[in-house]
Design a protein around this motif. Structure first.
Motif, PDB file in Angstrom:
ATOM      1  N   ALA A   1      13.624  11.592  25.039  1.00  0.00           N
ATOM      2  CA  ALA A   1      14.033  13.518  24.843  1.00  0.00           C
ATOM      3  C   ALA A   1      12.107  13.532  24.858  1.00  0.00           C
ATOM      4  O   ALA A   1      11.832  14.749  25.294  1.00  0.00           O
ATOM      5  CB  ALA A   1      14.722  13.838  24.050  1.00  0.00           C
ATOM      6  N   ILE A   2      11.547  12.953  23.263  1.00  0.00           N
ATOM      7  CA  ILE A   2      10.641  13.537  23.054  1.00  0.00           C
ATOM      8  C   ILE A   2       9.345  13.518  24.532  1.00  0.00           C
ATOM      9  O   ILE A   2       8.626  14.526  24.148  1.00  0.00           O
ATOM     10  CB  ILE A   2      10.281  12.627  22.060  1.00  0.00           C
ATOM     11  N   PRO A   3       9.166  12.174  24.931  1.00  0.00           N
ATOM     12  CA  PRO A   3       8.136  12.518  25.623  1.00  0.00           C
ATOM     13  C   PRO A   3       8.399  13.549  27.170  1.00  0.00           C
ATOM     14  O   PRO A   3       7.693  14.241  26.934  1.00  0.00           O
ATOM     15  CB  PRO A   3       8.435  11.211  26.729  1.00  0.00           C
ATOM     16  N   LEU A   4       9.875  13.823  27.604  1.00  0.00           N
ATOM     17  CA  LEU A   4      10.461  15.049  28.483  1.00  0.00           C
ATOM     18  C   LEU A   4       9.732  16.038  27.901  1.00  0.00           C
ATOM     19  O   LEU A   4       9.097  17.397  28.857  1.00  0.00           O
ATOM     20  CB  LEU A   4      11.550  15.120  28.500  1.00  0.00           C
ATOM     21  N   ILE A   5       9.838  15.967  26.501  1.00  0.00           N
ATOM     22  CA  ILE A   5       9.738  17.897  26.146  1.00  0.00           C
ATOM     23  C   ILE A   5       7.986  17.926  25.298  1.00  0.00           C
ATOM     24  O   ILE A   5       7.719  19.160  25.830  1.00  0.00           O
ATOM     25  CB  ILE A   5      10.461  17.697  23.869  1.00  0.00           C
ATOM     26  N   LEU A   6       7.901  16.850  25.488  1.00  0.00           N
ATOM     27  CA  LEU A   6       6.257  16.980  25.363  1.00  0.00           C
ATOM     28  C   LEU A   6       5.663  17.599  26.518  1.00  0.00           C
ATOM     29  O   LEU A   6       4.565  18.009  26.732  1.00  0.00           O
ATOM     30  CB  LEU A   6       5.554  15.832  25.011  1.00  0.00           C
ATOM     31  N   GLN A   7       6.241  17.906  27.523  1.00  0.00           N
ATOM     32  CA  GLN A   7       6.016  17.562  28.875  1.00  0.00           C
ATOM     33  C   GLN A   7       5.790  18.346  29.197  1.00  0.00           C
ATOM     34  O   GLN A   7       6.401  18.953  30.502  1.00  0.00           O
ATOM     35  CB  GLN A   7       6.297  16.406  29.658  1.00  0.00           C
ATOM     36  N   HIS A   8       6.607  19.460  28.568  1.00  0.00           N
ATOM     37  CA  HIS A   8       7.187  20.956  28.389  1.00  0.00           C
ATOM     38  C   HIS A   8       8.519  20.966  29.608  1.00  0.00           C
ATOM     39  O   HIS A   8       8.262  22.009  30.256  1.00  0.00           O
ATOM     40  CB  HIS A   8       6.536  22.225  29.034  1.00  0.00           C
ATOM     41  N   LYS A   9       8.921  19.898  29.520  1.00  0.00           N
ATOM     42  CA  LYS A   9      10.144  19.833  30.823  1.00  0.00           C
ATOM     43  C   LYS A   9      11.724  20.393  30.051  1.00  0.00           C
ATOM     44  O   LYS A   9      12.040  20.716  28.878  1.00  0.00           O
ATOM     45  CB  LYS A   9      10.932  18.206  31.195  1.00  0.00           C
ATOM     46  N   ASP A  10      12.405  21.473  30.480  1.00  0.00           N
ATOM     47  CA  ASP A  10      13.125  22.027  30.154  1.00  0.00           C
ATOM     48  C   ASP A  10      14.794  20.979  30.225  1.00  0.00           C
ATOM     49  O   ASP A  10      14.459  19.936  31.468  1.00  0.00           O
ATOM     50  CB  ASP A  10      14.177  22.985  31.132  1.00  0.00           C
ATOM     51  N   LEU A  11      14.983  20.793  29.340  1.00  0.00           N
ATOM     52  CA  LEU A  11      16.074  19.440  29.479  1.00  0.00           C
ATOM     53  C   LEU A  11      17.227  19.798  28.805  1.00  0.00           C
ATOM     54  O   LEU A  11      17.802  20.228  27.838  1.00  0.00           O
ATOM     55  CB  LEU A  11      15.366  18.822  27.686  1.00  0.00           C
ATOM     56  N   ILE A  12      18.906  19.229  29.200  1.00  0.00           N
ATOM     57  CA  ILE A  12      19.610  18.889  28.469  1.00  0.00           C
ATOM     58  C   ILE A  12      20.502  17.590  28.659  1.00  0.00           C
ATOM     59  O   ILE A  12      19.963  16.639  29.190  1.00  0.00           O
ATOM     60  CB  ILE A  12      21.043  19.782  30.365  1.00  0.00           C
ATOM     61  N   ALA A  13      21.140  17.240  27.302  1.00  0.00           N
ATOM     62  CA  ALA A  13      21.044  16.042  26.568  1.00  0.00           C
ATOM     63  C   ALA A  13      22.124  15.750  26.119  1.00  0.00           C
ATOM     64  O   ALA A  13      22.434  16.695  25.361  1.00  0.00           O
ATOM     65  CB  ALA A  13      19.980  15.947  25.973  1.00  0.00           C
ATOM     66  N   CYS A  14      23.100  15.334  26.749  1.00  0.00           N
ATOM     67  CA  CYS A  14      24.837  14.204  26.283  1.00  0.00           C
ATOM     68  C   CYS A  14      24.647  13.543  25.182  1.00  0.00           C
ATOM     69  O   CYS A  14      23.492  11.886  25.432  1.00  0.00           O
ATOM     70  CB  CYS A  14      24.994  14.310  27.323  1.00  0.00           C
ATOM     71  N   ALA A  15      24.516  13.211  24.058  1.00  0.00           N
ATOM     72  CA  ALA A  15      24.699  12.457  22.843  1.00  0.00           C
ATOM     73  C   ALA A  15      25.432  12.569  21.872  1.00  0.00           C
ATOM     74  O   ALA A  15      25.787  13.625  21.667  1.00  0.00           O
ATOM     75  CB  ALA A  15      23.108  12.288  22.212  1.00  0.00           C
ATOM     76  N   GLN A  16      26.221  11.391  21.422  1.00  0.00           N
ATOM     77  CA  GLN A  16      27.307  11.281  20.759  1.00  0.00           C
ATOM     78  C   GLN A  16      26.082  11.700  18.936  1.00  0.00           C
ATOM     79  O   GLN A  16      24.893  11.343  18.715  1.00  0.00           O
ATOM     80  CB  GLN A  16      27.670   9.893  20.332  1.00  0.00           C
ATOM     81  N   THR A  17      27.466  12.635  17.816  1.00  0.00           N
ATOM     82  CA  THR A  17      26.899  12.684  16.690  1.00  0.00           C
ATOM     83  C   THR A  17      26.501  11.337  16.345  1.00  0.00           C
ATOM     84  O   THR A  17      26.522  10.742  16.323  1.00  0.00           O
ATOM     85  CB  THR A  17      27.655  13.762  15.670  1.00  0.00           C
ATOM     86  N   GLY A  18      24.675  12.320  14.998  1.00  0.00           N
ATOM     87  CA  GLY A  18      24.587  11.018  14.427  1.00  0.00           C
ATOM     88  C   GLY A  18      23.268   9.906  15.294  1.00  0.00           C
ATOM     89  O   GLY A  18      23.325   8.733  15.167  1.00  0.00           O
ATOM     90  N   THR A  19      23.291  10.362  16.198  1.00  0.00           N
ATOM     91  CA  THR A  19      22.093   9.533  17.126  1.00  0.00           C
ATOM     92  C   THR A  19      20.898  10.317  17.193  1.00  0.00           C
ATOM     93  O   THR A  19      20.192   9.191  17.694  1.00  0.00           O
ATOM     94  CB  THR A  19      22.427   9.157  18.540  1.00  0.00           C
TER      95      THR A  19
END
Length: 409
Positions: A31-49
């Motif tokens: 996620a971090i590189p995509l956010i730094l590139q100003h991309k909108d993001l939909i992320a599905c991840a379990q809790t505690g990750t």
């Protein structure tokens, strides 16, 4: 991958290092590189990750490298506990940089309400808010989103489950269209995809271990009648094997009952439920984090929005009605690549719920025999069906001729 590899600000890296972060988790790495590139993001991840850091770190980096110093980021969350947790994590990560944040949520006193309004007028960089309280501030024109750059929806699935869909629509209408929007969810049902379609622009998608508990969790079940659960709980907790424990029950009445039972033991115990005042809940949570309380008994409000390291055991006194809630409950242990144990008591009425959990995870949970002194428990029946209960004195079979008819006039 280390955090230095993301080329984040050096002062921000100092804060990360002080928190003991070394290597990025899979969701952070994606996620971090995509956010730094100003991309909108939909992320599905379990809790505690580590998904909180996955969006907080790149946003902090962007804030300190821009000249705009007003309300930069809005993080929407379903509960006050999660709002407080994220606010605390931002404070820790931003220790060496000049970025301000504030948690905005309901259920507090007038003094806190005034503090929130003053902080918003001064222009905190990051607001973490529950939808209801934020709408109250919007109605009072106490908040200016004109310079907003980022919108984050955390635990979006739970917000929709709690009925915040219309509130989210209302809030989004108040925000600039030219913004970056990030949606994080533990599950990805159709209603989440519909929401993403409405508010995100050409989003990138990330899926990290959907609906799978962390590998470090040892999962066990005991098949026990309701009459056996109290003695079984006392025996497990009294073994001395576990030092920091959360016991989940599905209703606050059951929470109070289990709490009263454990109070009669030598274990330090607290109950966490909606009848408590906010300051009482915060005090209990702080005592639990400081290990002054060893057993915390609560409802599913505890399954999201708390971040306590070193929880040895999560015990489900009864099976949660939703398989996804099971994932979130047991996700309180084995966080940040540690290990932990999750034990679930299953009575004869909850067999079908256990089967649904196992189907979701695509694996069986190891059964543990009851101690002989407790006698024999119910037999596991994976083909069990939900038992329907009615308060009516009469019951009707599903045959057309047995349904009640209106009297003819």
């Amino acid at each position: 991958m280390t955090f230095e590899d993301f080329e984040l600000d050096y002062d921000l890296l100092d804060g990360i290092d002080a928190m003991g972060y070394r290597n990025a988790t899979p969701i952070q790495e994606a996620a971090i590189p995509l956010i730094l590139q100003h991309k909108d993001l939909i992320a599905c991840a379990q809790t505690g990750t580590g998904k909180t850091a996955a969006f907080v770190l790149p946003i902090l980096h962007k804030i300190i490298t821009t000249e705009v110093k007003h309300i930069n980021t809005l993080v929407l969350v379903p509960t006050r506990e999660l709002a407080q947790q994220i606010d605390q994590q931002i404070e820790a990560m931003a220790y060496y940089i000049e970025v301000s944040s504030i948690a905005v949520y309901g259920g507090n006193d007038g003094v806190t309400w005034e503090q929130q309004k003053r902080a918003l007028k001064k222009g905190a960089d990051i607001i973490i808010a529950t939808p209801g309280r934020l709408i109250s501030l919007i109605n009072m024109k106490a908040i200016d989103f004109s310079q907003l750059q980022h919108l984050v929806l955390d635990e979006a699935d739970r917000m929709l489950d709690m009925g915040f869909s219309e509130d989210i629509d209302r809030i989004v209408k108040e925000l600039p269209e030219n913004r970056q929007t990030l949606l994080f969810s533990a599950t990805m049902p159709p209603k989440i995809r519909n929401l993403a379609h409405k508010i995100l622009k050409h989003p990138e998608q990330i899926n990290i271990a959907i609906s799978k508990p962390a590998e470090g969790i040892i999962q066990q079940v005991y098949f026990a009648h309701d009459s056996q659960k109290e003695a079984l709980l006392k025996q497990i907790l009294g073994s001395g094997q576990y030092k920091s424990i959360i016991v989940f029950a599905s209703t606050k009445e059951k929470v109070k009952s289990v709490y009263q039972m454990l109070r009669r033991t030598d274990m330090t115990t607290a109950a966490f439920h909606s009848d408590l005042k906010q300051e009482e809940r915060e005090q209990i949570m702080q005592q639990f984090k400081n290990k002054n309380i060893s057993v915390l008994v609560g409802t599913d409000v505890l399954s999201r929005g708390i971040d306590v390291t070193g929880i040895d055991l999560v015990l489900n006194y009864d099976v949660p009605p939703d398989p996804e809630d099971y994932i979130h409950r047991i996700g309180r242990t084995a966080r940040a690549a540690t290990t932990g144990t999750a034990i679930t008591f299953v009575n004869e009425k909850d067999m079908y719920r256990l089967a649904a959990i196992e189907k979701l995870m695509e694996r069986r949970i190891d059964p543990v025999p009851l101690p002989e002194v407790l006698g024999k428990g119910p037999e596991y029946r994976p083909d069990a069906k939900p038992q329907r209960h009615s308060n009516n004195k009469r019951s009707f079979h599903k045959k057309p001729g047995n349904w009640p008819h209106k009297k003819s006039s």
